[in-house]
Design a protein around this motif. Structure first.
Motif, mmCIF file in Angstrom:
data_model
loop_
_atom_site.group_PDB
_atom_site.id
_atom_site.type_symbol
_atom_site.label_atom_id
_atom_site.label_comp_id
_atom_site.label_asym_id
_atom_site.label_seq_id
_atom_site.Cartn_x
_atom_site.Cartn_y
_atom_site.Cartn_z
ATOM 1 N N GLN A 276 0.824 -1.349 0.255
ATOM 2 C CA GLN A 276 -0.083 -0.090 -0.027
ATOM 3 C C GLN A 276 0.812 1.244 0.017
ATOM 4 O OE1 GLN A 276 -3.420 -0.035 2.654
ATOM 5 N NE2 GLN A 276 -4.107 -1.816 1.663
ATOM 6 N N VAL A 277 2.242 1.302 0.618
ATOM 7 C CA VAL A 277 2.896 2.395 0.639
ATOM 8 C C VAL A 277 3.789 2.626 -0.742
ATOM 9 C CG1 VAL A 277 4.832 1.401 1.806
ATOM 10 C CG2 VAL A 277 4.200 3.984 2.246
ATOM 11 N N LEU A 278 4.132 1.510 -1.214
ATOM 12 C CA LEU A 278 5.136 1.867 -2.366
ATOM 13 C C LEU A 278 4.610 2.538 -3.451
ATOM 14 C CD1 LEU A 278 7.195 -1.468 -2.382
ATOM 15 C CD2 LEU A 278 8.234 0.616 -2.145
ATOM 16 N N PRO A 279 3.484 2.380 -4.041
ATOM 17 C CA PRO A 279 3.043 3.244 -5.152
ATOM 18 C C PRO A 279 3.251 4.673 -4.854
ATOM 19 C CG PRO A 279 1.434 1.586 -4.814
ATOM 20 C CD PRO A 279 2.540 1.328 -3.818
ATOM 21 N N VAL A 280 2.780 5.382 -3.637
ATOM 22 C CA VAL A 280 2.914 6.684 -3.529
ATOM 23 C C VAL A 280 4.542 7.159 -3.475
ATOM 24 C CG1 VAL A 280 0.852 7.027 -2.618
ATOM 25 C CG2 VAL A 280 2.554 6.584 -1.085
ATOM 26 N N LEU A 281 5.380 6.171 -3.072
ATOM 27 C CA LEU A 281 6.740 6.353 -2.822
ATOM 28 C C LEU A 281 7.232 6.778 -3.883
ATOM 29 C CD1 LEU A 281 7.764 4.068 0.046
ATOM 30 C CD2 LEU A 281 7.370 6.615 0.123
ATOM 31 N N HIS A 282 6.805 6.027 -5.083
ATOM 32 C CA HIS A 282 7.158 6.321 -6.482
ATOM 33 C C HIS A 282 6.311 7.370 -7.140
ATOM 34 C CE1 HIS A 282 10.134 2.876 -6.775
ATOM 35 N NE2 HIS A 282 9.263 2.243 -5.637
ATOM 36 N N GLY A 283 5.528 8.003 -6.521
ATOM 37 C CA GLY A 283 4.807 9.099 -7.118
ATOM 38 C C GLY A 283 3.536 8.740 -7.712
ATOM 39 N N HIS A 284 3.005 7.470 -7.619
ATOM 40 C CA HIS A 284 2.034 7.191 -8.356
ATOM 41 C C HIS A 284 0.543 6.672 -7.562
ATOM 42 C CE1 HIS A 284 4.279 6.748 -11.987
ATOM 43 N NE2 HIS A 284 5.106 5.790 -11.232
ATOM 44 N N SER A 285 -0.591 6.869 -8.294
ATOM 45 C CA SER A 285 -1.773 6.363 -7.698
ATOM 46 C C SER A 285 -2.384 5.329 -8.527
ATOM 47 C CB SER A 285 -2.854 7.584 -7.639
ATOM 48 O OG SER A 285 -3.471 7.623 -9.121
ATOM 49 N N TYR A 286 -3.538 4.569 -8.139
ATOM 50 C CA TYR A 286 -3.875 3.464 -8.790
ATOM 51 C C TYR A 286 -4.513 4.090 -10.071
ATOM 52 C CZ TYR A 286 -3.464 -0.172 -5.126
ATOM 53 O OH TYR A 286 -3.120 -0.957 -4.021
ATOM 54 N N LEU A 287 -4.695 5.169 -10.245
ATOM 55 C CA LEU A 287 -5.220 5.757 -11.407
ATOM 56 C C LEU A 287 -4.291 5.657 -12.616
ATOM 57 C CD1 LEU A 287 -7.676 6.698 -10.018
ATOM 58 C CD2 LEU A 287 -7.767 8.905 -10.873
ATOM 59 N N ASP A 288 -3.158 5.771 -12.259
ATOM 60 C CA ASP A 288 -1.965 5.545 -13.284
ATOM 61 C C ASP A 288 -2.016 4.452 -14.165
ATOM 62 O OD1 ASP A 288 -1.126 8.016 -12.714
ATOM 63 O OD2 ASP A 288 0.532 7.552 -11.243
ATOM 64 N N ILE A 289 -2.788 3.354 -13.655
ATOM 65 C CA ILE A 289 -2.719 2.078 -14.622
ATOM 66 C C ILE A 289 -3.665 2.313 -15.775
ATOM 67 C CG2 ILE A 289 -2.399 0.422 -12.545
ATOM 68 C CD1 ILE A 289 -5.316 -0.155 -12.624
ATOM 69 N N THR A 290 -4.395 3.424 -15.675
ATOM 70 C CA THR A 290 -5.452 3.602 -16.896
ATOM 71 C C THR A 290 -4.377 4.129 -18.030
ATOM 72 O OG1 THR A 290 -5.784 6.033 -16.105
ATOM 73 C CG2 THR A 290 -7.313 3.954 -15.716
ATOM 74 N N SER A 291 -3.151 4.568 -17.791
ATOM 75 C CA SER A 291 -2.477 4.976 -18.930
ATOM 76 C C SER A 291 -0.989 4.409 -18.864
ATOM 77 C CB SER A 291 -2.269 6.752 -18.664
ATOM 78 O OG SER A 291 -1.690 7.154 -17.309
ATOM 79 N N MET A 292 -0.840 3.052 -18.598
ATOM 80 C CA MET A 292 0.424 2.407 -18.583
ATOM 81 C C MET A 292 1.025 2.515 -19.814
ATOM 82 S SD MET A 292 0.923 0.991 -15.760
ATOM 83 C CE MET A 292 1.968 -0.514 -15.183
ATOM 84 N N ARG A 293 2.408 2.757 -19.854
ATOM 85 C CA ARG A 293 3.264 2.575 -21.054
ATOM 86 C C ARG A 293 4.167 1.431 -20.957
ATOM 87 N NH1 ARG A 293 5.204 8.488 -22.647
ATOM 88 N NH2 ARG A 293 7.158 7.100 -22.398
ATOM 89 N N CYS A 294 3.880 0.596 -21.862
ATOM 90 C CA CYS A 294 4.716 -0.657 -21.620
ATOM 91 C C CYS A 294 6.042 -0.791 -22.340
ATOM 92 C CB CYS A 294 3.965 -2.005 -22.507
ATOM 93 S SG CYS A 294 2.319 -1.964 -21.355
ATOM 94 N N TRP A 295 6.719 0.414 -22.403
ATOM 95 C CA TRP A 295 8.251 0.447 -22.833
ATOM 96 C C TRP A 295 9.017 0.993 -21.770
ATOM 97 C CZ3 TRP A 295 4.465 2.847 -25.556
ATOM 98 C CH2 TRP A 295 4.621 4.324 -25.566
ATOM 99 N N GLU A 296 10.305 0.926 -21.732
ATOM 100 C CA GLU A 296 11.155 1.668 -21.034
ATOM 101 C C GLU A 296 10.933 1.456 -19.477
ATOM 102 O OE1 GLU A 296 10.448 5.937 -21.620
ATOM 103 O OE2 GLU A 296 11.084 5.921 -23.892
ATOM 104 N N GLU A 297 10.487 -0.136 -19.233
ATOM 105 C CA GLU A 297 10.441 -0.283 -18.060
ATOM 106 C C GLU A 297 11.811 -0.902 -17.420
ATOM 107 O OE1 GLU A 297 7.160 -2.861 -17.724
ATOM 108 O OE2 GLU A 297 5.911 -1.170 -16.684
ATOM 109 N N PRO A 298 12.333 -0.197 -16.555
ATOM 110 C CA PRO A 298 13.868 -0.869 -16.316
ATOM 111 C C PRO A 298 13.658 -2.252 -15.389
ATOM 112 C CG PRO A 298 13.413 1.305 -15.105
ATOM 113 C CD PRO A 298 12.201 0.988 -15.856
ATOM 114 N N ASP A 299 14.491 -2.929 -16.086
ATOM 115 C CA ASP A 299 14.366 -4.225 -15.415
ATOM 116 C C ASP A 299 15.587 -4.673 -14.629
ATOM 117 O OD1 ASP A 299 13.460 -7.185 -14.868
ATOM 118 O OD2 ASP A 299 14.020 -7.771 -17.015
ATOM 119 N N THR A 300 15.652 -3.811 -13.585
ATOM 120 C CA THR A 300 16.794 -3.654 -12.670
ATOM 121 C C THR A 300 16.477 -4.147 -11.207
ATOM 122 O OG1 THR A 300 16.251 -1.524 -12.370
ATOM 123 C CG2 THR A 300 17.874 -1.973 -13.926
#
Ligand code: B12
Length: 469
Positions: A322-346
């Motif tokens: 529950q805490v991690l999305p906001v630490l990354h500056g995201h809300s659940y609404l951001d899943i409506t505009s997911m971009r499926c590239w440039e996701e660092p696999d690190t």
């Protein structure tokens, strides 16, 4: 660079030879568009946030733990990923949910199924499930599916969406009959949010029930603050408005309601920066992110600072998720505009560390209370219980169960949040009666953790009280 809705390229830009002043203006506008997004995440890519992400991934890769859609959502909304592990986790989630809704999925996938037969059979299997409404869990799973990359095939999803609509209608009917949804406003809000994230319309009456509950402050309950629920509901309202799934009049009402929720949160922010408590704060912060108020309202920055100072409170998979999305500056609404590239696999998983052993013993007092009229005798148990130092409340309950007389008995139910105390001295907390075994420390402070996570001090008095919510 991780994806972010505010970093989308502008769509309809006409190009003219830029003069210097226009160039400056563009630069300022560009900065204004990019900076706020950065201010919403934990400042400066805090190392502790990365560690927390890696720990959650470590818990997610443990096959002994049931998969939880909130954990998957959190992994997807993070800044860096382990894409292979995320894929595995998704497969486990799909297995778990498919075995639950398997029949419907088979029907959906049947190449030449008879639509009427399918509908009748679906209705039959639906009525078999009515007894256990799962609005919240299914909503979280559907939110998770919306966050996958690439998006999954739509036909199995369609059936799940139908299930969710059905659950929500049942909940809505329940709220007409009993004055509250059969599950809870939290789950009802999640249901609306998930349907919205899948761009499915919800009947206006279903939304209005939530709106009325907000207007009449019906989200709190004895021993619990309203913040988590208000936040989920405000996110659902914001989604409906942003996705343009409601008419202009209702949209204006939803906007006003969300503003009221945000104002209440700001007014109730504690000295230490929390909205509600440490665990509801991330939910509240999601509202600021979703409504793009995170960079404008200083209360958001104070809450972020408070969270960063208290990251060690997030030890369970459910709370970390529950805490991690906001630490990354995201809300659940951001899943409506997911971009499926440039996701660092690190990201690489970190295994949980064993609890440090505390030497010595301690004694705590255990009290069981059951208020009248249910129990003529108010106090049902009051004993000192010796346990090893560092023991959890669950250890105290287990120790009490081995000593006696008087006899002490209890039962727990496994939930994604950990073991939930469901029965004490033969008395069961009942969902239909909205009763629960509340955990308190004397004289009357409600605990912010469950039995497995709370570690009492030597000499502390713990109260188990059959309460209403
Ligand atoms: C509604 C709710 C309740 C209701 C649940 C009844 C119901 N049928 O809906 C009631 C009032 C019973 C309740 C009780 C408690 N809750 Co509560 N609850 C919530 C809330 C607002 C929503 C949960 C939900 O529906 N999730 C969605 C569904 C789909 O997910 P789920 O995991 O299947 O949910 C079930 C379990 O989570 C369980 N549950 C609810 N709360 C808790 C708490 C713990 C510790 C456990 C193990 C299970 C559990 O009931 C849910 C519905 O069946 C959350 C808020 C949040 N941010 O998560 C707090 C929340 C989970 N609760 C919390 C707490 C602290 C408690 C209590 C320990 C409070 C107390 N001092 O007694 C008790 C549990 C005591 C016990 N007997 O073991 C904290 C947990 C923090 C943490 N460290 O993990 C949260 C995060 C609220 C907060 N901000 O502090 N809760």
């Amino acid at each position: 660079m991780p994806w972010h809705p505010l970093r989308h390229p502008p769509r309809h830009t006409l190009w003219h030879p830029p003069s210097h002043s226009i160039m400056w203006l563009l630069l300022v506008l560009l900065q204004a568009a990019v900076l706020p997004a950065q201010l919403c995440e934990a400042p400066g890519e805090v190392a502790a946030v990365r560690v927390l992400s890696a720990r959650l991934l470590g818990l997610a890769t443990d096959p002994a733990r049931d998969p939880d859609p909130s954990v998957y959502l959190s992994l997807r909304l993070a800044g860096d990923h382990d894409l292979r592990e995320e894929q595995r986790y998704l497969a486990r989630l799909q297995d778990a949910f498919q075995s639950c809704y398997g029949w419907s999925l088979q029907a959906a996938g049947r190449p030449h199924g008879h639509p009427q037969q399918d509908a009748a059979a679906t209705e039959h299997s639906m009525s078999a499930k009515v007894e256990r409404l799962e609005t919240g869990r299914l909503a979280l799973y559907l939110l998770g599916l919306r966050a996958t990359c690439p998006p999954p095939e739509s036909s199995p999803q369609r059936f799940l969406v139908t299930w969710l609509k059905y659950y929500l209608e049942e909940d809505w009917a329940g709220s007409r009959r009993h004055g509250h949804p059969l599950t809870s406003y939290y789950q009802y809000g999640l249901g609306v949010l998930a349907l919205c994230a899948h761009r499915k319309r919800v009947r206006e009456e279903v939304i209005r029930r939530l709106l009325a509950a907000e207007q009449h402050s019906r989200f709190g309950h004895a021993g619990g603050s309203a913040v988590d629920t208000e936040a989920v509901v405000a996110l659902a309202f914001t989604c409906l408005e942003q996705e343009r799934l409601v008419g202009t009049r209702l949209a204006a009402e939803l906007r006003a309601a969300t503003r009221r929720v945000r104002r209440r949160m700001v007014e109730a922010q504690s000295q230490d920066g929390f909205f509600g408590n440490v665990y509801s704060t991330p939910w509240a912060m999601q509202v600021f992110i979703a409504t793009k108020a995170c960079q404008r309202q200083p209360e958001y920055g104070r809450a972020m600072a408070a969270l960063l100072e208290n990251l060690d409170a997030f030890t369970t998979a459910a709370t970390m998720a529950q805490v991690l999305p906001v630490l990354h500056g995201h809300s659940y609404l951001d899943i409506t505009s997911m971009r499926c590239w440039e996701e660092p696999d690190t990201l690489t998983p970190v295994s949980p560390e064993p609890e440090p052993e505390v030497p010595g013993n301690m004694t705590v007092r255990l009290v069981v209370e059951c208020p009248e009229p249910q129990c003529p005798q108010h106090q049902l148990y009051d004993q000192l219980v010796p346990v090893p130092a560092g023991a959890s409340l669950l250890d105290v309950l287990k120790a009490a169960a081995t000593q006696g007389p008087p006899n002490f008995t209890f039962e727990t139910q496994e939930t994604p949040q950990g073991p939930f105390l469901s029965r004490v001295l033969g008395l069961e907390a009942q969902q239909q009666k909205r009763s629960y075994w509340q955990l308190l420390t004397a004289p009357s402070t409600s605990l912010q953790m469950g039995v497995a996570d709370y570690r009492p001090r030597d000499g502390e008095t713990l109260i188990l009280r059959l309460s209403r919510w």
